[in-house]
Scaffold this active site. Structure first.
Site, PDB file in Angstrom:
ATOM      1  N   SER A   1       0.892  -0.943  -0.037  1.00  0.00           N
ATOM      2  CA  SER A   1      -0.013   0.002   0.085  1.00  0.00           C
ATOM      3  C   SER A   1       0.953   1.261  -0.056  1.00  0.00           C
ATOM      4  O   SER A   1       1.963   1.232   0.404  1.00  0.00           O
ATOM      5  CB  SER A   1      -0.967  -0.119   1.266  1.00  0.00           C
TER       6      SER A   1
ATOM      7  N   TYR B   1      -2.308   0.186  10.617  1.00  0.00           N
ATOM      8  CA  TYR B   1      -2.196  -0.250   9.285  1.00  0.00           C
ATOM      9  C   TYR B   1      -1.029   0.006   8.701  1.00  0.00           C
ATOM     10  O   TYR B   1      -0.414  -0.902   8.004  1.00  0.00           O
ATOM     11  CB  TYR B   1      -3.459   0.518   8.553  1.00  0.00           C
TER      12      TYR B   1
HETATM   13  C1  8X3 Z   1      -4.834   1.772   1.425  1.00  0.00           C
HETATM   14  C2  8X3 Z   1      -4.385   3.128   0.881  1.00  0.00           C
HETATM   15  O1  8X3 Z   1      -5.004   5.410   1.537  1.00  0.00           O
HETATM   16  O2  8X3 Z   1      -6.012   3.732   2.687  1.00  0.00           O
HETATM   17  O3  8X3 Z   1      -4.056   0.765   1.358  1.00  0.00           O
HETATM   18  O4  8X3 Z   1      -3.809   4.080   3.084  1.00  0.00           O
HETATM   19  S1  8X3 Z   1      -4.888   4.264   2.118  1.00  0.00           S
END
Ligand code: 8X3
Length: 257
Positions: free
Chosen positions: A142, A155
């Site tokens: 990501s 995340y």
């Molecule tokens: C997802 C991209 O912008 O939500 O992997 O971090 S973001």
């Protein structure tokens, strides 16, 4: 796509294949001529896709496996006959709280699925990938793998972990016939990503994409993956970052008024 008449089509295994980027990648690679193995936790979704692909004359199989379960991953790997391409796609975001309020269980779950899931799959399939003489590992990370933002700590930490996994693996496999490719998408509008992040709140999930002129879709990422893995064997696409034009950065998204 690499194949020889003697040993049939190259086999690509895709994790998180029941929906979103994983499903789109499985379909795209099947259409490119790969035999595809769809790995996921929801057998109904996997089998639905497999039935569609097989009806179109593609080679596809569903494998019910939770990538966070190391023993299950090992057992699955033990039953394979070959694997030429591993797409580590399973992952996701859970929660948007600032670090002061974030749930450790969310951080743990994100690390488990994004990082350890990819680790389990890579460890279990590496012998096949090396034996293929021309293996490829794709990590779907990501833009959060190199950027942090408020509410995205857990995340982003997990995605940074995936990037480290890919980069370290590339060093450690140097000299082996295996490429390691990191595909880093920004905003992709899929059915489930934001819904999971917002714990099922459809309104908040939809607001992520509100007014954005063309967020990426799963097919865009599948297209990038297909391109990267079909380069000649000696070409390693180390890192491919793709975003919608409207998202210059995580904190800089153009929205129609
Ligand atoms: C997802 C991209 O912008 O939500 O992997 O971090 S973001």
């Amino acid at each position: 796509m690499r194949e020889s008449p003697e040993n049939g089509p190259a086999t690509a295994l895709i994790t998180g294949a029941g929906s979103g980027i994983g499903a789109a990648t499985a379909v795209r690679l099947a259409n490119e001529g790969y035999r595809v193995l769809l790995v996921g936790r929801r057998i109904d979704r996997l089998e639905f896709l497999v039935r569609q692909l097989v009806a179109e004359g593609r080679q596809a199989e569903a494998l019910l496996v939770d990538v966070t379960d190391e023993a299950a991953v090992k057992a699955m790997a033990g039953n394979l006959d070959r694997c030429d391409v591993l797409i580590n796609n399973a992952g996701g975001a859970f929660g948007t709280e600032p670090i002061s309020d974030a749930l450790p269980s969310d951080w743990r779950a994100m690390y488990e699925v994004n990082v350890l899931g990819a680790l389990h799959m890579t460890q279990a399939l590496l012998p096949y990938l090396i034996a293929s003489g021309d293996g490829t590992i794709v990590i779907v990370s990501s833009t959060a793998s190199f950027t942090v933002y408020e509410g995205g700590g857990g995340y982003s930490a997990a995605k940074h972990g995936e990037r480290v996994l890919a980069a370290t693996l590339r060093l450690e496999l140097c000299g082996e016939p295996v490429r390691v490719i990191d595909i880093a998408p920004g905003m992709v509008h899929t059915e489930e990503f934001s819904l999971n992040r917002y714990r099922g709140d459809a309104e908040q999930a939809a607001a992520v994409y509100a007014g954005v002129d063309h967020p990426l879709v799963a097919d865009d990422v599948a297209d990038a993956i297909a391109w990267a893995i079909t380069r000649p064997s000696y070409v390693n696409v180390d890192l491919l970052v793709l975003r919608p034009r409207a998202q210059a950065a995580q904190h800089k998204v153009h929205r129609r008024p």
